[in-house]
Design a protein around this motif. Structure first.
Motif, PDB file in Angstrom:
ATOM      1  N   ASP A  69      12.096  -3.734   5.686  1.00 25.82           N
ATOM      2  CA  ASP A  69      11.441  -3.385   4.472  1.00 25.82           C
ATOM      3  C   ASP A  69      10.124  -2.663   4.795  1.00 25.82           C
ATOM      4  OD1 ASP A  69      12.995  -5.354   2.975  1.00 25.82           O
ATOM      5  OD2 ASP A  69      11.692  -7.166   3.117  1.00 25.82           O
ATOM      6  N   ARG A  70      10.086  -1.817   3.808  1.00 25.42           N
ATOM      7  CA  ARG A  70       8.501  -1.022   3.823  1.00 25.42           C
ATOM      8  C   ARG A  70       7.654  -1.883   2.770  1.00 25.42           C
ATOM      9  NH1 ARG A  70       6.809   3.001   6.808  1.00 25.42           N
ATOM     10  NH2 ARG A  70       5.306   4.379   5.797  1.00 25.42           N
ATOM     11  N   LEU A  71       6.695  -2.286   3.485  1.00 24.29           N
ATOM     12  CA  LEU A  71       5.524  -3.155   2.632  1.00 24.29           C
ATOM     13  C   LEU A  71       4.448  -2.396   2.704  1.00 24.29           C
ATOM     14  CD1 LEU A  71       5.337  -6.867   2.780  1.00 24.29           C
ATOM     15  CD2 LEU A  71       3.380  -5.445   3.353  1.00 24.29           C
ATOM     16  N   GLU A  72       3.739  -2.515   1.587  1.00 19.77           N
ATOM     17  CA  GLU A  72       2.446  -2.104   1.266  1.00 19.77           C
ATOM     18  C   GLU A  72       1.533  -3.006   0.349  1.00 19.77           C
ATOM     19  OE1 GLU A  72       0.068   1.977  -0.364  1.00 19.77           O
ATOM     20  OE2 GLU A  72       2.376   1.850  -0.355  1.00 19.77           O
ATOM     21  N   VAL A  73       0.150  -3.072   0.645  1.00 22.38           N
ATOM     22  CA  VAL A  73      -0.549  -3.923  -0.206  1.00 22.38           C
ATOM     23  C   VAL A  73      -1.718  -2.957  -0.776  1.00 22.38           C
ATOM     24  CG1 VAL A  73      -1.956  -5.771  -0.714  1.00 22.38           C
ATOM     25  CG2 VAL A  73      -0.405  -6.022   1.035  1.00 22.38           C
ATOM     26  N   ARG A  74      -1.664  -2.620  -2.286  1.00 24.10           N
ATOM     27  CA  ARG A  74      -2.444  -1.782  -2.747  1.00 24.10           C
ATOM     28  C   ARG A  74      -3.334  -2.232  -3.821  1.00 24.10           C
ATOM     29  NH1 ARG A  74       0.817   2.903  -5.353  1.00 24.10           N
ATOM     30  NH2 ARG A  74       1.655   2.963  -3.012  1.00 24.10           N
TER      31      ARG A  74
ATOM     32  N   GLY B  49      -4.577  -5.173  -4.000  1.00 20.35           N
ATOM     33  CA  GLY B  49      -3.929  -6.604  -4.205  1.00 20.35           C
ATOM     34  C   GLY B  49      -2.631  -6.738  -4.550  1.00 20.35           C
ATOM     35  N   ILE B  50      -1.704  -5.726  -4.863  1.00 20.61           N
ATOM     36  CA  ILE B  50      -0.629  -5.649  -5.281  1.00 20.61           C
ATOM     37  C   ILE B  50       0.439  -5.495  -4.168  1.00 20.61           C
ATOM     38  CG2 ILE B  50       1.222  -4.872  -7.103  1.00 20.61           C
ATOM     39  CD1 ILE B  50      -1.004  -6.417  -8.417  1.00 20.61           C
ATOM     40  N   VAL B  51       1.162  -6.276  -3.784  1.00 20.32           N
ATOM     41  CA  VAL B  51       2.534  -6.014  -2.791  1.00 20.32           C
ATOM     42  C   VAL B  51       3.568  -5.109  -3.216  1.00 20.32           C
ATOM     43  CG1 VAL B  51       3.992  -7.238  -1.080  1.00 20.32           C
ATOM     44  CG2 VAL B  51       1.917  -8.405  -1.997  1.00 20.32           C
ATOM     45  N   ILE B  52       3.527  -4.274  -2.524  1.00 14.98           N
ATOM     46  CA  ILE B  52       4.568  -3.073  -2.931  1.00 14.98           C
ATOM     47  C   ILE B  52       5.882  -3.095  -2.003  1.00 14.98           C
ATOM     48  CG2 ILE B  52       5.226  -0.773  -3.229  1.00 14.98           C
ATOM     49  CD1 ILE B  52       2.394  -0.239  -3.961  1.00 14.98           C
ATOM     50  N   LEU B  53       7.107  -3.540  -2.222  1.00 12.30           N
ATOM     51  CA  LEU B  53       8.123  -3.893  -1.405  1.00 12.30           C
ATOM     52  C   LEU B  53       9.174  -3.021  -1.585  1.00 12.30           C
ATOM     53  CD1 LEU B  53       8.700  -5.977   0.830  1.00 12.30           C
ATOM     54  CD2 LEU B  53      10.059  -7.384  -1.028  1.00 12.30           C
ATOM     55  N   ASN B  54       9.479  -2.033  -0.701  1.00 15.37           N
ATOM     56  CA  ASN B  54      10.309  -1.245  -0.691  1.00 15.37           C
ATOM     57  C   ASN B  54       9.947  -0.229  -1.772  1.00 15.37           C
ATOM     58  OD1 ASN B  54      11.743  -1.905   1.725  1.00 15.37           O
ATOM     59  ND2 ASN B  54      12.740  -3.699   0.247  1.00 15.37           N
ATOM     60  N   GLY B  55       8.997   0.238  -2.299  1.00 16.71           N
ATOM     61  CA  GLY B  55       8.553   1.085  -2.877  1.00 16.71           C
ATOM     62  C   GLY B  55       8.321   0.645  -4.494  1.00 16.71           C
ATOM     63  N   VAL B  56       8.751  -0.710  -4.766  1.00 19.79           N
ATOM     64  CA  VAL B  56       8.467  -1.223  -5.946  1.00 19.79           C
ATOM     65  C   VAL B  56       7.486  -2.540  -5.952  1.00 19.79           C
ATOM     66  CG1 VAL B  56       9.861  -2.596  -7.664  1.00 19.79           C
ATOM     67  CG2 VAL B  56      11.057  -0.831  -6.470  1.00 19.79           C
TER      68      VAL B  56
ATOM     69  N   THR C  45       6.826  -0.141   7.977  1.00 24.10           N
ATOM     70  CA  THR C  45       8.147  -0.688   8.099  1.00 24.10           C
ATOM     71  C   THR C  45       8.293  -1.877   9.020  1.00 24.10           C
ATOM     72  OG1 THR C  45       8.922   1.664   7.457  1.00 24.10           O
ATOM     73  CG2 THR C  45      10.412   0.198   8.618  1.00 24.10           C
ATOM     74  N   ILE C  46       8.705  -3.001   8.573  1.00 25.78           N
ATOM     75  CA  ILE C  46       8.903  -4.174   9.451  1.00 25.78           C
ATOM     76  C   ILE C  46       9.994  -3.896  10.257  1.00 25.78           C
ATOM     77  CG2 ILE C  46       9.201  -6.485   9.392  1.00 25.78           C
ATOM     78  CD1 ILE C  46       8.350  -6.383   6.599  1.00 25.78           C
TER      79      ILE C  46
ATOM     80  N   HIS D  32      11.445  -9.301  13.054  1.00 27.75           N
ATOM     81  CA  HIS D  32       9.997  -9.513  12.664  1.00 27.75           C
ATOM     82  C   HIS D  32      10.065  -9.850  11.174  1.00 27.75           C
ATOM     83  CE1 HIS D  32       9.085  -7.490  16.508  1.00 27.75           C
ATOM     84  NE2 HIS D  32       7.882  -7.722  16.273  1.00 27.75           N
ATOM     85  N   VAL D  33       8.813 -10.686  10.810  1.00 28.43           N
ATOM     86  CA  VAL D  33       8.740 -10.828   9.404  1.00 28.43           C
ATOM     87  C   VAL D  33       6.894 -10.383   9.128  1.00 28.43           C
ATOM     88  CG1 VAL D  33      10.567 -12.654   9.254  1.00 28.43           C
ATOM     89  CG2 VAL D  33       8.273 -13.363   9.950  1.00 28.43           C
ATOM     90  N   PHE D  34       7.033 -10.307   7.740  1.00 30.84           N
ATOM     91  CA  PHE D  34       5.454 -10.051   7.331  1.00 30.84           C
ATOM     92  C   PHE D  34       5.154 -11.162   6.437  1.00 30.84           C
ATOM     93  CE2 PHE D  34       1.907  -8.427   5.144  1.00 30.84           C
ATOM     94  CZ  PHE D  34       1.414  -7.429   5.934  1.00 30.84           C
TER      95      PHE D  34
END
Length: 285
Positions: free
Chosen positions: A121-126, A128-135, A206-207, A211-213
């Motif tokens: 997974d590609r994970l980002e927090v922007r 306060g919103i979690v963005i997972l694989n671009g969504v 990228t996880i 591994h897990v986030f």
């Protein structure tokens, strides 16, 4: 001529022999090993020491953690008595949304968090919103969570400014903004967002494999994968062998008022309505 009766042993004879202390000790040792084996391989109780998983879990909750759903690793043993080694026996990755017990790399302690991202997974927090694989993960307002105030949940003004409320009957509660998050597979749960915090922004990552986030549901009051180990966090994605088990359900909950010297308080400190609450995420309709 009458022969004297032959005796084969009586209670008096057994009493003269005394207690077989070695047999008693062996029984105790086997009992301890059985308990440790059950705790290490099947399930163990767990105590919630912090507010990082509010509203699903409150400080003072006691719950059951099952050990077998993901297989076993060096953190599975009770009291973390095993040396560290890579991998898992009969290993299986958790699902997104699972609440798990996890240890920070290099530290023998247990955290409880929710799995948000899986390997690849590609994970980002922007903001306060979690963005997972671009969504962005779907997030909808869920009103305000009303958490009763007690010794284990004092609703400190430093941590939750302006959140303390009180009713005409003298009751008090912590009123906190809640949101419903729904993961891509439809699993859903409630999180709190009390305002901006440094954890509200996390760079895209990228996880790695195995591994897990993980994140706490109380997003602005949780040290998790968003924070370094030196800052009491988990240092990014966590190796799967650092997962100790899956949280299943609450057994009972204490409000912090119990005193060890007062058995009556052990019962009056019980929070009502929390026993046997499932900790599995719900499925969205």
């Amino acid at each position: 001529m009458n022969e004297p009766a032959e005796t084969t042993g009586t209670a008096d004879d057994a009493a003269k022999k005394g207690t077989d202390w070695w047999a008693e000790l062996r029984a105790i040792i086997w009992l301890v090993l059985a308990v440790l084996g059950f705790h290490s391989l099947i399930a163990k109780p767990f105590y919630i020491p912090s507010e990082s998983m509010v509203p699903a879990l409150l400080t003072g909750d006691r719950l059951v953690v099952s050990k077998y759903p993901y297989g076993w690793s060096f953190v599975s043993a009770s009291f973390h008595i095993l040396p560290q080694f890579p991998g898992r026996l009969f290993g299986k990755l958790p699902e997104r949304g699972d609440v798990v017990i996890v240890s920070p790399p290099g530290i023998r302690t247990d955290y409880i968090k929710r799995v948000i991202g899986l390997p690849g997974d590609r994970l980002e927090v922007r903001n306060g919103i979690v963005i997972l694989n671009g969504v962005p993960i779907r997030r909808t307002p869920a009103g305000n969570a009303r958490i009763p105030v007690d010794a284990n949940m004092p609703c400190s003004g430093d941590e939750y400014p302006g959140a303390l409320r009180s009713g005409p009957d003298g009751s008090a509660w912590c009123e906190l903004p809640a949101f419903r998050e729904t993961l891509p597979d439809g699993r859903t749960y409630t999180v709190l967002d009390t305002g901006y915090s440094i954890g509200d922004d996390f760079p895209a990552t990228t996880i790695p494999e195995n591994h897990v986030f993980v994140m706490g549901d109380n997003r602005d009051h949780s040290a998790d994968s968003r924070f370094p180990v030196a800052g009491l966090g988990l240092g990014g994605p966590v190796p799967w062998e650092n997962i100790g088990g899956r949280a299943e359900f609450i057994t009972f909950s204490l409000d912090g008022s119990a005193k060890w010297w007062n058995p009556i308080s052990w019962f009056t400190a019980m929070r009502g309505g929390r026993a046997f609450t499932s900790l599995h995420p719900q499925e969205a309709e």
